[in-house]
Motif scaffolding. Sequence first.
Motif, short mmCIF file in Angstrom:
data_model
loop_
_atom_site.label_atom_id
_atom_site.label_comp_id
_atom_site.label_asym_id
_atom_site.label_seq_id
_atom_site.Cartn_x
_atom_site.Cartn_y
_atom_site.Cartn_z
N THR A 137 0.85 -1.19 0.00
CA THR A 137 0.00 0.00 0.00
C THR A 137 0.89 1.24 0.00
O THR A 137 1.73 1.40 0.88
N ALA A 138 0.68 2.10 -0.97
CA ALA A 138 1.50 3.32 -1.07
C ALA A 138 0.75 4.51 -0.48
O ALA A 138 -0.47 4.49 -0.35
N LEU A 139 1.50 5.53 -0.15
CA LEU A 139 0.91 6.77 0.34
C LEU A 139 0.71 7.74 -0.82
O LEU A 139 1.66 7.99 -1.59
N GLY A 140 -0.50 8.26 -0.94
CA GLY A 140 -0.76 9.28 -1.96
C GLY A 140 -0.03 10.56 -1.60
O GLY A 140 0.32 10.79 -0.43
N ILE A 141 0.22 11.39 -2.60
CA ILE A 141 0.96 12.63 -2.38
C ILE A 141 0.00 13.79 -2.32
O ILE A 141 -0.79 13.99 -3.25
N ASN A 142 -0.02 14.51 -1.21
CA ASN A 142 -0.81 15.72 -1.13
C ASN A 142 -0.23 16.66 -0.07
O ASN A 142 -0.49 16.49 1.13
N PRO A 143 0.56 17.64 -0.51
CA PRO A 143 1.24 18.53 0.44
C PRO A 143 0.29 19.20 1.43
O PRO A 143 0.69 19.45 2.58
N LEU A 144 -0.96 19.44 1.04
CA LEU A 144 -1.90 20.11 1.94
C LEU A 144 -2.19 19.28 3.19
O LEU A 144 -2.50 19.81 4.25
N LEU A 145 -2.12 17.97 3.05
CA LEU A 145 -2.44 17.10 4.18
C LEU A 145 -1.18 16.48 4.80
O LEU A 145 -1.27 15.76 5.79
N ALA A 146 -0.02 16.77 4.23
CA ALA A 146 1.23 16.17 4.73
C ALA A 146 1.62 16.77 6.07
O ALA A 146 1.40 17.96 6.33
N GLY A 147 2.21 15.94 6.91
CA GLY A 147 2.75 16.42 8.19
C GLY A 147 1.76 16.36 9.32
O GLY A 147 2.11 15.94 10.42
N ILE A 148 0.52 16.78 9.09
CA ILE A 148 -0.46 16.83 10.18
C ILE A 148 -1.05 15.44 10.44
O ILE A 148 -0.99 14.55 9.59
N LYS A 149 -1.62 15.28 11.63
CA LYS A 149 -2.14 13.97 12.04
C LYS A 149 -3.66 14.02 11.97
O LYS A 149 -4.35 14.15 12.96
N HIS A 150 -4.16 13.93 10.73
CA HIS A 150 -5.60 14.05 10.50
C HIS A 150 -6.28 12.68 10.57
O HIS A 150 -5.61 11.65 10.69
N LEU A 151 -7.59 12.70 10.49
CA LEU A 151 -8.37 11.46 10.68
C LEU A 151 -8.59 10.65 9.40
O LEU A 151 -9.29 9.64 9.44
N ASN A 152 -7.99 11.06 8.30
CA ASN A 152 -8.12 10.28 7.04
C ASN A 152 -7.00 9.24 7.00
O ASN A 152 -5.92 9.51 6.47
N ARG A 153 -7.22 8.09 7.56
CA ARG A 153 -6.14 7.13 7.77
C ARG A 153 -6.33 5.80 7.05
O ARG A 153 -5.78 4.78 7.47
N LEU A 154 -7.09 5.82 5.96
CA LEU A 154 -7.33 4.56 5.25
C LEU A 154 -6.06 3.94 4.68
O LEU A 154 -5.93 2.71 4.64
N GLU A 155 -5.13 4.76 4.27
CA GLU A 155 -3.89 4.19 3.72
C GLU A 155 -3.16 3.37 4.78
O GLU A 155 -2.65 2.28 4.49
N GLN A 156 -3.14 3.87 6.00
CA GLN A 156 -2.48 3.14 7.08
C GLN A 156 -3.25 1.86 7.42
O GLN A 156 -2.66 0.83 7.70
N VAL A 157 -4.59 1.95 7.40
CA VAL A 157 -5.41 0.78 7.69
C VAL A 157 -5.15 -0.31 6.64
O VAL A 157 -4.95 -1.49 6.98
#
Lengths: 280, 280
Positions: A137-157
């Motif tokens: 599973t790869a991580l999508g690239i989106n600088p707007l969401l990078a760095g912060i610990k937001h609740l969109n965590r499907l990639e990790q799941v």
Amino acid sequence: MTKLPLPAILINGALVDQILVNDRGLQYGDGLFETIKIRQGRPLLWDAHLARLLLGCERLGIRSDGLLKRIEQDCQSFFSPALQETCILKLIVTRGVGERGYKPSNHVNPTVIVSMSPYTPNVPCQETGVTVRICDTALGINPLLAGIKHLNRLEQVLARQEWDDPHVSEGLMLDVDGNLVEGTMSNLFWAKDGVLFTPLLDRCGILGTVRQKLLSIAEQLDITVVEGRFSPDVLNSAEEVFLCNSAIDIWPVVKLAHKTWSIGPITRQFQAKLEEVYAC
Amino acid sequence: MTKLPLPAILINGALVDQILVNDRGLQYGDGLFETIKIRQGRPLLWDAHLARLLLGCERLGIRSDGLLKRIEQDCQSFFSPALQETCILKLIVTRGVGERGYKPSNHVNPTVIVSMSPYTPNVPCQETGVTVRICDTALGINPLLAGIKHLNRLEQVLARQEWDDPHVSEGLMLDVDGNLVEGTMSNLFWAKDGVLFTPLLDRCGILGTVRQKLLSIAEQLDITVVEGRFSPDVLNSAEEVFLCNSAIDIWPVVKLAHKTWSIGPITRQFQAKLEEVYAC
């Protein structure tokens, strides 16, 4: 302090364990979280966690006026030396309850969820190191969401779902371009020729509070750190590899596929220094 | 049928409006949703919505045994001709309640949330068309999450937050490489020289049920459709542009920045054909 039995959950200060379905945290993953270790009633790296949370609020446009006061008030009952055991505090801040549709109202009040669980330390992982794998599973690239610990965590799941082997403690994730980013729940460092390396997290990944602390420890120790985009192949020539996060502290990595590493002096030095920081 | 007052929410069949904080839908956005229009108690494109939901379950590894039965049972009270008004049914399926950590347990049961709201049709938008803008917020690329309607929707929230002007009805989103993808809540089509174009949604975006229906209508009408990656500049030479989703049906686009379009025959033909599909 009234001692609360663990696990305990407080939502906006009330001892309840449910949120409204219309909360945007559920509807869109519209919120942030922090996972904080509490030792003898003292939250570790507290300022760093709050700073990242506020950065996230700013990035997502979540109202943060009065937020810190609310959080400190709700956490107060957990922050007492009377609490002997080490615990994990999970703090979730959602944008709040909203109407249908992506557009947030300006008047919505954030929902603050504080939940406290017992912590089971994994000393063997810290002492003798862990085996890791590379996730598909790869991580999508989106600088707007990078760095912060937001609740969109499907990639990790999805990544964490890839393996069941209890001997594999963590999975390393690459971005969609094939660069090393982080573990599913941790940040990654490796050392070579006395230089420390870690992936640049400007396009994806989470800026871990322990990661940031290790960067400042490296500066104190006059150890050069290179943040950049690296192929996973670089690990083949690394002399030491380790992972970090707020719950695990530092885990030396001793195995990835057929490659093995010993636990080296830099890893041990950072473990000791982090412990010193925590002890202050 | 017992007539439920709207809005009404059912969670796993019970008339309640709260979920546990430990639900993975909140913790990680670990779930899916569908937005379905109900006309006189009849759900439009029902099979297509359920098919996409099941595709999402498969992609995320969410248990789907018994799921359709549960959903149909819970929705039953809304699916009656006695329900005269047009409504919007939002169906959320999360992986369920879980322990701490990204790894899902194999034994967790999905949470099924059915919520029904009154629908306010926007006839002027369908008749006289809408103004749109191009959003600055880009969509990250991740084929694993593309197409399905999952609960990780921060990109849409950020994009929809960019404008307040009530005369702008929708924002078009590009991927991080600068290709057209979709609207914040809708899919995008445009026509030129009798050919219909729409962005390919293999790397990001949602495969809308109305979009898929329009593709099959185009086939019936012998209209060629090209799915591909396009720069937003292609819209300058488009003769007709329109948006679609389950709630809005088809909105002609008449203005984007300084460019204006008339509402052309292809748009009107698809509006009429979609209405025919709905009427059957």
